[in-house]
Design a protein around this motif. Sequence first.
Motif, mmCIF file in Angstrom:
data_model
loop_
_atom_site.group_PDB
_atom_site.id
_atom_site.type_symbol
_atom_site.label_atom_id
_atom_site.label_comp_id
_atom_site.label_asym_id
_atom_site.label_seq_id
_atom_site.Cartn_x
_atom_site.Cartn_y
_atom_site.Cartn_z
ATOM 1 N N LEU A 333 0.826 -1.200 0.000
ATOM 2 C CA LEU A 333 0.000 0.000 0.000
ATOM 3 C C LEU A 333 0.865 1.257 0.000
ATOM 4 N N VAL A 334 2.026 1.193 0.666
ATOM 5 C CA VAL A 334 2.960 2.328 0.642
ATOM 6 C C VAL A 334 3.426 2.585 -0.782
ATOM 7 N N PHE A 335 3.816 1.544 -1.482
ATOM 8 C CA PHE A 335 4.355 1.711 -2.832
ATOM 9 C C PHE A 335 3.299 2.148 -3.835
ATOM 10 N N THR A 336 2.066 1.661 -3.667
ATOM 11 C CA THR A 336 1.023 2.017 -4.631
ATOM 12 C C THR A 336 0.391 3.365 -4.316
ATOM 13 N N GLY A 337 0.493 3.788 -3.042
ATOM 14 C CA GLY A 337 -0.111 5.045 -2.645
ATOM 15 C C GLY A 337 -1.615 4.968 -2.442
ATOM 16 N N THR A 338 -2.206 3.773 -2.582
ATOM 17 C CA THR A 338 -3.667 3.639 -2.470
ATOM 18 C C THR A 338 -4.148 3.744 -1.031
ATOM 19 N N TYR A 339 -3.235 3.697 -0.068
ATOM 20 C CA TYR A 339 -3.660 3.767 1.341
ATOM 21 C C TYR A 339 -4.417 5.058 1.626
ATOM 22 N N GLU A 340 -4.042 6.152 0.949
ATOM 23 C CA GLU A 340 -4.725 7.424 1.199
ATOM 24 C C GLU A 340 -6.203 7.336 0.807
ATOM 25 N N THR A 341 -6.462 6.723 -0.341
ATOM 26 C CA THR A 341 -7.846 6.573 -0.790
ATOM 27 C C THR A 341 -8.609 5.640 0.141
ATOM 28 N N LEU A 342 -7.991 4.526 0.504
ATOM 29 C CA LEU A 342 -8.655 3.548 1.362
ATOM 30 C C LEU A 342 -8.996 4.145 2.716
ATOM 31 N N ILE A 343 -8.065 4.905 3.293
ATOM 32 C CA ILE A 343 -8.316 5.510 4.593
ATOM 33 C C ILE A 343 -9.453 6.520 4.509
ATOM 34 N N SER A 344 -9.482 7.321 3.439
ATOM 35 C CA SER A 344 -10.562 8.292 3.283
ATOM 36 C C SER A 344 -11.902 7.588 3.157
ATOM 37 N N TYR A 345 -11.907 6.369 2.617
ATOM 38 C CA TYR A 345 -13.133 5.607 2.484
ATOM 39 C C TYR A 345 -13.591 4.998 3.810
ATOM 40 N N CYS A 346 -12.649 4.517 4.604
ATOM 41 C CA CYS A 346 -13.026 3.661 5.726
ATOM 42 C C CYS A 346 -12.640 4.183 7.103
ATOM 43 N N THR A 347 -12.336 5.460 7.230
ATOM 44 C CA THR A 347 -12.042 6.001 8.552
ATOM 45 C C THR A 347 -13.219 5.784 9.488
ATOM 46 N N PHE A 348 -14.420 5.986 8.968
ATOM 47 C CA PHE A 348 -15.607 5.820 9.805
ATOM 48 C C PHE A 348 -15.891 4.349 10.101
ATOM 49 N N GLY A 349 -15.310 3.440 9.299
ATOM 50 C CA GLY A 349 -15.581 2.018 9.465
ATOM 51 C C GLY A 349 -15.190 1.498 10.830
ATOM 52 N N ALA A 350 -14.084 2.018 11.364
ATOM 53 C CA ALA A 350 -13.657 1.592 12.697
ATOM 54 C C ALA A 350 -14.727 1.896 13.733
ATOM 55 N N TRP A 351 -15.424 3.025 13.549
ATOM 56 C CA TRP A 351 -16.447 3.418 14.521
ATOM 57 C C TRP A 351 -17.689 2.546 14.417
ATOM 58 N N ILE A 352 -17.945 1.973 13.268
ATOM 59 C CA ILE A 352 -19.037 1.004 13.157
ATOM 60 C C ILE A 352 -18.751 -0.182 14.070
ATOM 61 N N PHE A 353 -17.512 -0.660 14.028
ATOM 62 C CA PHE A 353 -17.164 -1.824 14.845
ATOM 63 C C PHE A 353 -17.045 -1.460 16.323
#
Length: 432
Positions: A333-353
């Motif tokens: 994820l570091v090399f692809t840089g997609t972590y930024e997009t994924l985090i923006s998508y699922c930051t709230f996901g932790a709060w669901i759990f």
Amino acid sequence: MEQRLGLWDVVSLVVSAVIGSAIFLIPATLLRPQPSPLAAMLAMVFAGLLSWFGALAYAEMGAMFPDTGGEYVYLRESWGRLSAFLLGWSFFAVIQGGGLAALAVGFSTLLGGIVPLTPAAAKVVAVSLLMGLSFVNVLGVRQGAWFGHVMNVIKLSGLLWVIVTIATRPPAAALDWSWPRHWTLLQFSAALVPALWAYEGWNMAPCVAGEMVDARRTLPRALGIGLGVVIVLYCVTLWITMRALPVSQILATSAAGTSAVQTVLGGGAALWVTLTILFALVGCTNSCILGAARVYYAQARDGLFFEPFGHVHPRFKTPAFSLIAHGVWSSLLVFTGTYETLISYCTFGAWIFYALVVAGVMLLRRRNPDTARPYRVWGYPWTPMIFIAVAATFILSCFVTTPGSSFAGLALILSGIPLYLYWRRRVTPGRA
């Protein structure tokens, strides 16, 4: 796995997992909705108490089910295997995978301000941090814990030095602690979001409950003590920052902690703040690596993830494959840089759990009232209800303010359902 972690090991894990770079960075975002010291401090205190309420609910679950896996185990026992699987899937793919990548990139970016790094070298540094800490934790849970101790000593020493240094100097301006005019609930909620983000990480400690000595007593005490220490340090650090810089100056900077030290002691002293943040990021990354791998281990032991994730190293007694595999995924994820997009998508996901686990405490109180509970959450049922209400409000606000990324994040979480059905069919009858 061996039970080798004592009370202060787990307290250190809580402190290390929570205190990263946030406290040095968020004063401006706390003050922006309402530029009032009292409003910012109340948001910080309320976020700390809310996190403490959640941690106490986790402590009741941990005392009932003192097993390795933390949230995965609690969701499995309260809401069933599907919710538990979706937690593990989300942790691996996004929440922890992307979170670890972000921590490592943050470390390399900050290091680049001291030692010039090319973009390629910065990524190599980030990946080296992830894989190096993964190997440290493979060597034993005690080795991972002791590494966290060392990082905590350095980090807290630097933080206390900043606090004492600024507190003993004359203030830049008198702080106005009066109640702000035209202070709305919407403004308070906007300040609460970064404050809650600063307290993230306390849920890592329950993941290693199966490796604690007398987890039924150790986990509740460690969560209470650890978060109590963090709340005090956060509030004092916010106070000295506002003491060193006028509110207008804090609002104009993205790194108020560094600016405060630079203003009071000069530019050279700011280097020590940067080093403190670097050590804090290393300690936080280490704690998250140590805890997250145990979730996938527990999931694999239930037959709901790749089997090698459930293996224990014969010599080191750690989930070695789980540690290394998650390190590799976070590195990709570091090399692809997609972590930024994924985090923006699922930051709230932790709060669901979070909300599901805390609601699970209330569910099990009604469904299994006679089950032994070595620890009972303080203030029941009000503290869990307050936590659930705020979590639900936060989740709904994400869908209102950022509907595109929120629905995309929900889709990523739910994309684990076909995978669950696949692994569910492979589970042997004895493990069903």
